[in-house]
Design a protein around this motif. Structure first.
Motif, PDB file in Angstrom:
ATOM      1  N   GLU A   6       0.850  -1.194   0.000  1.00 33.75           N
ATOM      2  CA  GLU A   6       0.000   0.000   0.000  1.00 33.75           C
ATOM      3  C   GLU A   6       0.883   1.241   0.000  1.00 33.75           C
ATOM      4  O   GLU A   6       1.864   1.316   0.736  1.00 33.75           O
ATOM      5  CB  GLU A   6      -0.915   0.012   1.226  1.00 33.75           C
ATOM      6  N   ARG A   7       0.579   2.178  -0.857  1.00 30.74           N
ATOM      7  CA  ARG A   7       1.362   3.407  -1.031  1.00 30.74           C
ATOM      8  C   ARG A   7       2.754   3.118  -1.603  1.00 30.74           C
ATOM      9  O   ARG A   7       3.614   3.987  -1.638  1.00 30.74           O
ATOM     10  CB  ARG A   7       1.524   4.171   0.289  1.00 30.74           C
ATOM     11  N   GLY A   8       3.008   1.873  -1.999  1.00 28.88           N
ATOM     12  CA  GLY A   8       4.335   1.458  -2.415  1.00 28.88           C
ATOM     13  C   GLY A   8       5.221   1.057  -1.255  1.00 28.88           C
ATOM     14  O   GLY A   8       6.403   0.762  -1.445  1.00 28.88           O
ATOM     15  N   ALA A   9       4.676   1.020  -0.046  1.00 29.29           N
ATOM     16  CA  ALA A   9       5.446   0.701   1.157  1.00 29.29           C
ATOM     17  C   ALA A   9       5.300  -0.774   1.515  1.00 29.29           C
ATOM     18  O   ALA A   9       4.273  -1.404   1.231  1.00 29.29           O
ATOM     19  CB  ALA A   9       4.981   1.569   2.320  1.00 29.29           C
ATOM     20  N   TRP A  10       6.332  -1.302   2.176  1.00 29.65           N
ATOM     21  CA  TRP A  10       6.323  -2.698   2.599  1.00 29.65           C
ATOM     22  C   TRP A  10       6.801  -2.800   4.046  1.00 29.65           C
ATOM     23  O   TRP A  10       7.377  -1.880   4.603  1.00 29.65           O
ATOM     24  CB  TRP A  10       7.237  -3.538   1.693  1.00 29.65           C
ATOM     25  N   PHE A  11       6.513  -3.943   4.613  1.00 28.67           N
ATOM     26  CA  PHE A  11       6.935  -4.280   5.971  1.00 28.67           C
ATOM     27  C   PHE A  11       6.227  -3.373   6.992  1.00 28.67           C
ATOM     28  O   PHE A  11       5.021  -3.151   6.870  1.00 28.67           O
ATOM     29  CB  PHE A  11       8.462  -4.226   6.104  1.00 28.67           C
ATOM     30  N   LYS A  12       6.957  -2.866   7.977  1.00 31.81           N
ATOM     31  CA  LYS A  12       6.323  -2.134   9.079  1.00 31.81           C
ATOM     32  C   LYS A  12       7.060  -0.823   9.295  1.00 31.81           C
ATOM     33  O   LYS A  12       7.301  -0.086   8.377  1.00 31.81           O
ATOM     34  CB  LYS A  12       6.300  -2.993  10.338  1.00 31.81           C
ATOM     35  N   MET A  13       7.327  -0.457  10.551  1.00 33.19           N
ATOM     36  CA  MET A  13       8.186   0.673  10.921  1.00 33.19           C
ATOM     37  C   MET A  13       7.537   2.040  10.737  1.00 33.19           C
ATOM     38  O   MET A  13       8.200   3.062  10.914  1.00 33.19           O
ATOM     39  CB  MET A  13       9.527   0.623  10.158  1.00 33.19           C
TER      40      MET A  13
END
Length: 502
Positions: A296-303
């Motif tokens: 989502e939004r091009g983001a992965w994982f967490k943080m």
């Protein structure tokens, strides 16, 4: 007083937006759906920190990372911090852990009387970030996008091997508890590493999602220049510039992630079946440590504090907790006081040691005054970030970044930052004043930097010369298993049978 048994089922990196009211309808998760029907389901549950070790230390202690000083994945969890295992054990419980809890430091128990497995991650200071070197990537342990480009099918992996063992040991423990050799009530925590990346799944679960309609994120990748500063930092921390992520990579990663939810559902089903067939009753808590952005939004994982990363599933099945859907924002910090409340422990002896609130009153019709708090001060950050969720609003603050304010009812994908909108100025000012009353960000930053610097010195020293690892070594007493010559065979066979013979 008869205290209830407690079974805590924890998973890793499970996105809470996939649990709007138990598992989403399209997920193949029959065991979790069955559990959801008899559980209080908290739609808006948040981690205390969107990273493994800080989240888990906070979950176990009910304290925010600044209080535990577990700021990142290599910060020591100190032995003098009470956990739910300590509180329960003090009240007469047998406490056991099967699986991951990512304890860093020489104490690898933290109130558990018994651990059935080692951990999947290291227990030393080797993964320490360094605020003195902003932007530096430590490539051998920082996340990179290889988890996405390498997504696919495998019948065995490091993580599958681990979770197979976790479930096996948990089932064995439940059988042993049924034998009744120990009359104490028990608390068994079973903690899996899936569906955490790498996004690799067994074919039987992969095939369940061949025609899945949810293999594409709802929000397209946001160009780097349009990202907020923390998202830009995470882009660099994950080395995204050196990977070309295709639509196929995204589809395969999400498919494997969903498949691993189904894998975990099967493992939980095995555990719940043993609980049922051995006629044991227990409070059941299901929770994740944090989420996963899943593209989502091009983001992965967490943080990050975005919903996919910071929101988690949380379900509680227990007498005294009304089953149903609860919309009020809650926290994984609340699990400790909730479990202690349900275990009939005097909360006056618990609440001084927790930042959480028992969910029992909320699940019985009472409101909640306190906001939900989240902190982050690990890789991809250059200074601590803090977040408040109050009602429909989420506000994020960092000394380095512009303020963020989102109306999650009107804007569930957090696309419209209201912090610069005149109409939202009063709301932002109220939440910011509340945050400033809770956090001294300059002092917090100084504490994190001191911790990091100390650990870099200690880690280098302990790696020079003889090395004694802190990693937990499960104790297997072969001379006390099955049949040995110091045992009476007749007593053994009868005592190890459940149900007993006539």
């Amino acid at each position: 007083m008869t205290r209830p048994n407690i079974l805590i089922l924890m998973v890793d990196q499970l996105n809470g937006t996939l649990f709007p009211d138990g598992p989403a309808e399209w997920l193949h998760a029959p065991n979790l759906k069955k559990l959801a029907k008899r559980s209080a389901r908290f739609r808006n549950a948040y981690t205390a920190s969107p990273l493994c070790a800080p989240a888990r230390a906070s979950f176990m202690s009910g304290q925010l990372p600044r209080r535990t000083r577990v700021y990142d994945n290599a910060a020591e969890f100190c032995s003098d911090i009470p956990t739910y295992a300590h509180h329960l054990r003090r009240a007469g419980y047998q406490t056991t852990l099967s699986g991951k809890m990512h304890f860093v430091g020489p104490d690898q128990m933290h109130g558990f009387e018994e651990r059935l497995t080692t951990d999947i991650y290291p227990a030393d200071f080797g993964w320490t970030p360094d605020y003195r070197k902003p932007g530096e990537r430590i490539d051998w342990w920082y996340h990179n996008m290889g988890s996405v480009t390498g997504a696919g099918v495998a019948e065995i992996t490091n993580q599958l091997e681990y979770d197979d063992e976790v479930a096996y040991e948990a089932c064995r423990k439940l059988y042993d508890l049924a034998r009744g050799h120990d009359e104490r009530p028990w608390c068994l925590t079973v903690s899996f590493t899936h569906p955490h990346d790498p996004y690799v799944a067994r074919k039987k679960y992969w095939d369940l999602y061949e025609d899945c309609a949810h293999l594409h994120p709802e929000v397209a990748p946001i160009p780097f220049d349009e990202m907020d500063p923390h998202s830009q930092r995470l882009y660099h921390a994950s080395d995204m510039a050196n990977f070309e992520i295709t639509d196929t990579d995204v589809e395969r990663s999400r498919r494997a992630y969903f498949a691993n939810i189904s894998y975990i559902d099967d493992k939980i089903g095995e555990i719940l079946e043993v609980l049922e067939t051995t006629r044991q009753e227990a409070i059941i808590v299901f929770v994740s440590d944090h989420g996963d952005m899943l593209g989502e939004r091009g983001a992965w994982f967490k943080m990050s504090f975005f919903e996919g990363s910071s929101r988690v599933p949380l379900m509680v099945a227990a007498e005294g907790v009304q089953a149903g859907l609860y919309e009020e924002p809650v926290s994984t910090l609340d699990v400790l006081p909730t479990v202690c409340d349900l275990a009939q422990i005097d909360l006056s002896e618990v609440m001084p040691w927790t930042d959480g609130i028992s969910l029992v009153p909320l699940a019985n019709g009472q409101g909640r005054e306190a906001p939900v708090r989240v902190e982050y001060a690990a890789e991809g950050s250059y200074a601590p970030l803090v977040s408040l969720r109050r009602g429909k609003y989420k506000a994020n603050f960092c000394a380095l970044d512009p303020d963020q304010l989102f109306d999650l009812e009107a804007d569930p994908h957090e696309m419209n930052n209201l912090a610069t909108e005149p109409a939202s100025a009063e709301t932002l000012a109220t939440l910011k004043a509340e945050a400033e009353g809770m956090w001294d960000l300059a002092a917090y930053d100084a504490e994190v930097r001191q911790s990091q610097a100390r650990r870099w010195v200690v880690y280098e020293a302990l790696r020079n010369g003889a090395y004694f690892p802190w990693d937990y070594q499960p104790l297997k007493k072969a001379s006390e298993r099955y049949m040995r010559n110091h045992m009476d065979l007749n007593v053994l066979e009868e005592g190890q049978r459940f149900p007993r013979g006539e």
